[in-house]
Structures are given as C-alpha cells and as structure tokens.
Design a protein around this motif. Structure first.
Motif, short mmCIF file in Angstrom:
data_model
loop_
_atom_site.label_atom_id
_atom_site.label_comp_id
_atom_site.label_asym_id
_atom_site.label_seq_id
_atom_site.Cartn_x
_atom_site.Cartn_y
_atom_site.Cartn_z
N ASN A 274 0.83 -1.20 0.00
CA ASN A 274 0.00 0.00 0.00
C ASN A 274 0.87 1.25 0.00
O ASN A 274 1.96 1.28 0.60
CB ASN A 274 -0.92 0.01 1.22
CG ASN A 274 -1.90 -1.15 1.20
OD1 ASN A 274 -2.53 -1.40 0.17
ND2 ASN A 274 -2.03 -1.85 2.31
N TYR A 275 0.39 2.28 -0.69
CA TYR A 275 1.12 3.53 -0.79
C TYR A 275 0.29 4.66 -0.20
O TYR A 275 -0.96 4.66 -0.25
CB TYR A 275 1.41 3.86 -2.25
CG TYR A 275 2.22 2.82 -2.98
CD1 TYR A 275 3.61 2.88 -3.01
CD2 TYR A 275 1.60 1.77 -3.66
CE1 TYR A 275 4.37 1.92 -3.69
CE2 TYR A 275 2.34 0.81 -4.34
CZ TYR A 275 3.71 0.90 -4.35
OH TYR A 275 4.45 -0.04 -5.00
N SER A 276 0.96 5.64 0.35
CA SER A 276 0.31 6.86 0.82
C SER A 276 1.30 8.01 0.72
O SER A 276 2.52 7.80 0.68
CB SER A 276 -0.16 6.71 2.27
OG SER A 276 0.93 6.52 3.15
N LEU A 282 6.72 9.76 0.20
CA LEU A 282 5.98 8.60 -0.29
C LEU A 282 6.18 7.45 0.69
O LEU A 282 7.32 7.03 0.93
CB LEU A 282 6.47 8.18 -1.68
CG LEU A 282 5.86 6.88 -2.24
CD1 LEU A 282 4.36 7.02 -2.46
CD2 LEU A 282 6.56 6.49 -3.55
N THR A 284 5.55 3.54 1.62
CA THR A 284 5.25 2.23 1.03
C THR A 284 5.17 1.22 2.16
O THR A 284 6.15 1.02 2.90
CB THR A 284 6.35 1.80 0.03
OG1 THR A 284 6.49 2.80 -0.98
CG2 THR A 284 5.99 0.47 -0.61
N THR A 338 5.39 7.53 -11.58
CA THR A 338 4.76 6.23 -11.36
C THR A 338 5.74 5.30 -10.65
O THR A 338 6.85 5.06 -11.14
CB THR A 338 4.33 5.61 -12.71
OG1 THR A 338 3.42 6.50 -13.36
CG2 THR A 338 3.67 4.25 -12.48
N TYR A 339 5.29 4.78 -9.50
CA TYR A 339 6.16 3.96 -8.67
C TYR A 339 5.65 2.51 -8.59
O TYR A 339 4.43 2.27 -8.60
CB TYR A 339 6.22 4.52 -7.24
CG TYR A 339 6.95 5.85 -7.14
CD1 TYR A 339 8.30 5.87 -6.83
CD2 TYR A 339 6.29 7.05 -7.33
CE1 TYR A 339 8.99 7.09 -6.73
CE2 TYR A 339 6.96 8.26 -7.23
CZ TYR A 339 8.31 8.27 -6.93
OH TYR A 339 8.98 9.46 -6.83
N THR A 340 6.56 1.60 -8.54
CA THR A 340 6.26 0.20 -8.23
C THR A 340 7.29 -0.28 -7.22
O THR A 340 8.36 0.32 -7.06
CB THR A 340 6.33 -0.71 -9.48
OG1 THR A 340 7.62 -0.60 -10.07
CG2 THR A 340 5.25 -0.35 -10.48
N THR A 360 1.02 -3.78 -8.52
CA THR A 360 0.19 -2.66 -8.93
C THR A 360 0.95 -1.34 -8.79
O THR A 360 1.52 -1.07 -7.72
CB THR A 360 -1.09 -2.60 -8.08
OG1 THR A 360 -1.76 -3.86 -8.17
CG2 THR A 360 -2.01 -1.50 -8.56
N PHE A 362 1.73 2.81 -8.47
CA PHE A 362 1.14 3.94 -7.75
C PHE A 362 1.64 5.21 -8.41
O PHE A 362 2.83 5.38 -8.67
CB PHE A 362 1.56 3.92 -6.28
CG PHE A 362 1.06 5.10 -5.49
CD1 PHE A 362 -0.25 5.15 -5.05
CD2 PHE A 362 1.91 6.17 -5.21
CE1 PHE A 362 -0.72 6.24 -4.34
CE2 PHE A 362 1.45 7.26 -4.50
CZ PHE A 362 0.14 7.31 -4.06
N LYS A 364 2.09 9.17 -8.15
CA LYS A 364 2.18 10.29 -7.21
C LYS A 364 2.12 11.61 -8.01
O LYS A 364 2.86 11.81 -8.94
CB LYS A 364 3.46 10.23 -6.41
CG LYS A 364 3.65 11.41 -5.44
CD LYS A 364 4.95 11.29 -4.68
CE LYS A 364 5.10 12.39 -3.64
NZ LYS A 364 5.22 13.75 -4.20
#
Length: 364
Positions: A274-276, A282, A284, A338-340, A360, A362, A364
C-alpha cells in the motif's frame, strides 16, 4: 525408501554429469598431474542385480588416469559406474525424515574399533563423532545422525565382510580392503535404508595432519550416508577429490543437506503493498502473512527496491515487520511519477517466502 530427485537443478553443484563409461563427473576426469604424489579421488558405482550403491575413495598413482583407476577400484567391489540419471532416482534418502513421526528423525551409526591403526587409536571415534555433529548441526536441515556406541559387527554391506546382507545397522569399521588403491568405501541401499562404511587399514591414516586425515574422509563419507552425491565446488566436502584436510562443511554441502531434509518452515507471502503520501514523502507499506493460516508475520526482514518509471530509484532498503505484519518504507521528497515496488528478499526464523508480491503501480 522414499524416492525423490536428490540432485536439484537449482543446486547445480550437486549435478552428476557422468556417463555410463565414466565413474567420475566430467569436471574430475583426466590424469593425475600432481608431481610425484598420488591423488585421491571419489567415485560412485552400482552392483548389477543388487540393491546396493558403493562410494569409494581411490588413490591414483602419479601419471595414471583417474577415471581408469576409479573404474578398476569399483570393479574390485563388483560394481560398475553410476550415471547421473541413475543416482537421482535410486540414491539413499532416509524415510524417517519425511514421515509424520518427529520422534524418529535421526540416523544411528555404530563404530567398530577393531583393527584401527595405531596412528589413529581412540581418536578415530572422536573424528567420526565430530562429523556426525557437523551434519547434524546444519540449522536449515532436520537431518540428524547420532553415535550409537561401539559394536563388534563387521559392516554387513561391505564386500570384505562377506555376504553383503542388510542387518538393520549402520556400521563403521576398519578393514583390509581388496583393492590396493581403495582408501575407503561406503555402501548404501537403493530400496532399504542402511549405510555401512569401512576405511582401509593398509594406508597411513592420521588425525593430526598426516597423509590421509580420518575426519576429512569420514565427513565426506557421512555426506554419502545422508544421500548426497558429489559436488562441482572444489571447496565443498562433497567434491570428488581429496584436496587437503577439510573438516568444515561448506556452503554447497549445507545447501545439499538442506535440499534433501529441509526444516519445517512456514510459507509466507506478500499480500498487500500500500502507498500513501504525507506532505512530500511517499510511504510504502508491505504486509507479510502466512500462506496457510493467513496470520500476519512479525519479525520478518523485508528488502525492497523502489522503482520509478520502471527503473530503480535509489538502492534496496530493508525493514522489519511489526506485530501486525507490516513494514513501512519512507521516501522523503519523492518526485512525481509512477512507482512500483519489487520485493527482493524476505527472511526470518523458520519462514520461507513463496516469492510472490503485488505489482500494482502507484502514481504520485
């Protein structure tokens, strides 16, 4: 006897690549090129029509072909060379380590001190016990081999004891072996779990650094007792050549015994990443759980590689899961993109990661 592939494709050092015409793996063939000195090699064979495999140590005189000497030494034992395919299907694997009864997870080995060379004396038993402890103490394997005490039995599978019968005991002794080039032998069953060993009294044995070190040879032979084949790693105990005194299991030996008899580990997986975003950071969060029960796994060491735009962003980072099975990684001042997350490793006490994790992305 439980038949299982003993030589794993992922443990390449255990691959035996010999052909029927050769008793030695390809990497160990050729002439003895050691100047003026004999070379000691190890080879494996099968007795046609019998439930028996023999592992021998053969002493190769200077200038002689190692493979020819090995074939002749096997012939003295009534055996022909084993192929790699044969070994993977008929090698010894002790049934008690794969049944449901944990109380019988051990192999018991007995020692006959009759005929022990004076240069060895009581130190022969000590050397054998040291090797039993070495194979038993591999923490990633449940294989255990114990000293059962002294015996007067001649190791019943050894050809020089006559008859070659299975008597239900795993015995080690000292004998005058039939071949003048055979340093020692270990016999194992292909369908009956039993292993017997004998060292040749006609050689100059030592426990203090002489020509032939008892503990080094016992350690290699007890690898065969466990069911291991030969290794391509020249540093390994199971390498098919006596290089030097070596009384310590190497990584390849440990990998081999672990492959045959792994400890009962809990299979774990990553079910959530999960990311926030908090301010410019950022966050993770990786969650680890048990595959079977679904319980969260605490205390697991997790290493990840954060990727941005499909390429690594920074280096690998490691953290420890909390009581809820979560570990949080913080990337400060993270730029937009875009992060993975690629999970690289998960390790911990008695756990085994299945290699899976969500991919999936994420944004930002």
């Amino acid at each position: 006897m439980d038949k299982r592939v003993v030589l794993s494709g992922i443990i390449t050092s255990l691959l035996i690549v010999s052909l029927v015409a050769y008793s030695l793996p390809a990497f160990a063939q050729g002439s003895n090129t050691v100047s003026g000195k004999p070379e000691v090699i190890s080879a494996s064979g099968i007795v046609p029509g019998k439930d028996l495999i023999v592992h021998i140590w053969a002493v190769v005189p200077p200038g002689k072909d190692k493979n020819e000497v090995a074939v002749a030494a096997l012939a003295h034992q009534g055996a022909r060379p084993l192929t790699g395919n044969e070994y993977t299907t008929i090698a010894l694997r002790w049934d008690q380590f794969s049944d449901s009864n944990n109380s019988n997870d051990s192999v018991t080995q007995y020692y006959n001190s009759a005929n022990v060379p004076t240069t060895v004396g009581v130190n022969g038993l000590t050397a054998l016990q040291h090797t039993q402890k070495s194979w038993t103490d591999v923490t990633t394997s449940k294989y255990t081999i114990n000293d059962g005490g002294s015996t007067s039995r001649c190791p019943s599978l050894v050809k020089e004891c006559g008859g070659q019968t299975f008597d239900g005991f795993n015995d080690v002794g000292w004998l005058s072996l039939s071949s003048s080039t055979t340093l020692g032998v270990t016999w194992t069953g292909t369908n009956i779990d039993e292993a017997d060993m004998a060292l040749n009294t006609n050689f100059n044995w030592s426990t203090t650094g002489g020509n032939y070190d008892v503990e080094t040879v016992f350690l290699h032979e007890n690898g065969h007792v466990a069911g291991l084949g030969h290794s391509a790693d020249i540093n390994a105990i199971m390498y098919p050549s006596y290089q030097k005194i070596n009384r310590v299991l190497q990584t390849d030996d440990i990998n081999g015994i672990t492959f045959l008899y792994p400890t009962s580990a809990t299979s774990v997986t990553v079910d959530q990443i999960n990311y926030s975003v908090k301010q410019k950071s950022l966050n993770t969060t990786v969650h680890v759980k048990a595959v079977a029960s679904g319980n969260s796994i605490s205390g697991a060491s997790v290493t990840i590689q954060l990727n941005k735009g499909g390429v690594p962003y920074g280096g690998p980072t490691t953290g420890i899961t909390d009581t809820n099975g979560n570990v949080k990684f913080v990337l400060r001042n993270a730029p937009s993109g875009t992060y993975t997350t690629a999970v690289k490793t998960i390790s911990g006490s008695n756990i085994l990661w299945d290699g899976n994790y969500p991919t999936t992305p994420f944004i930002k």
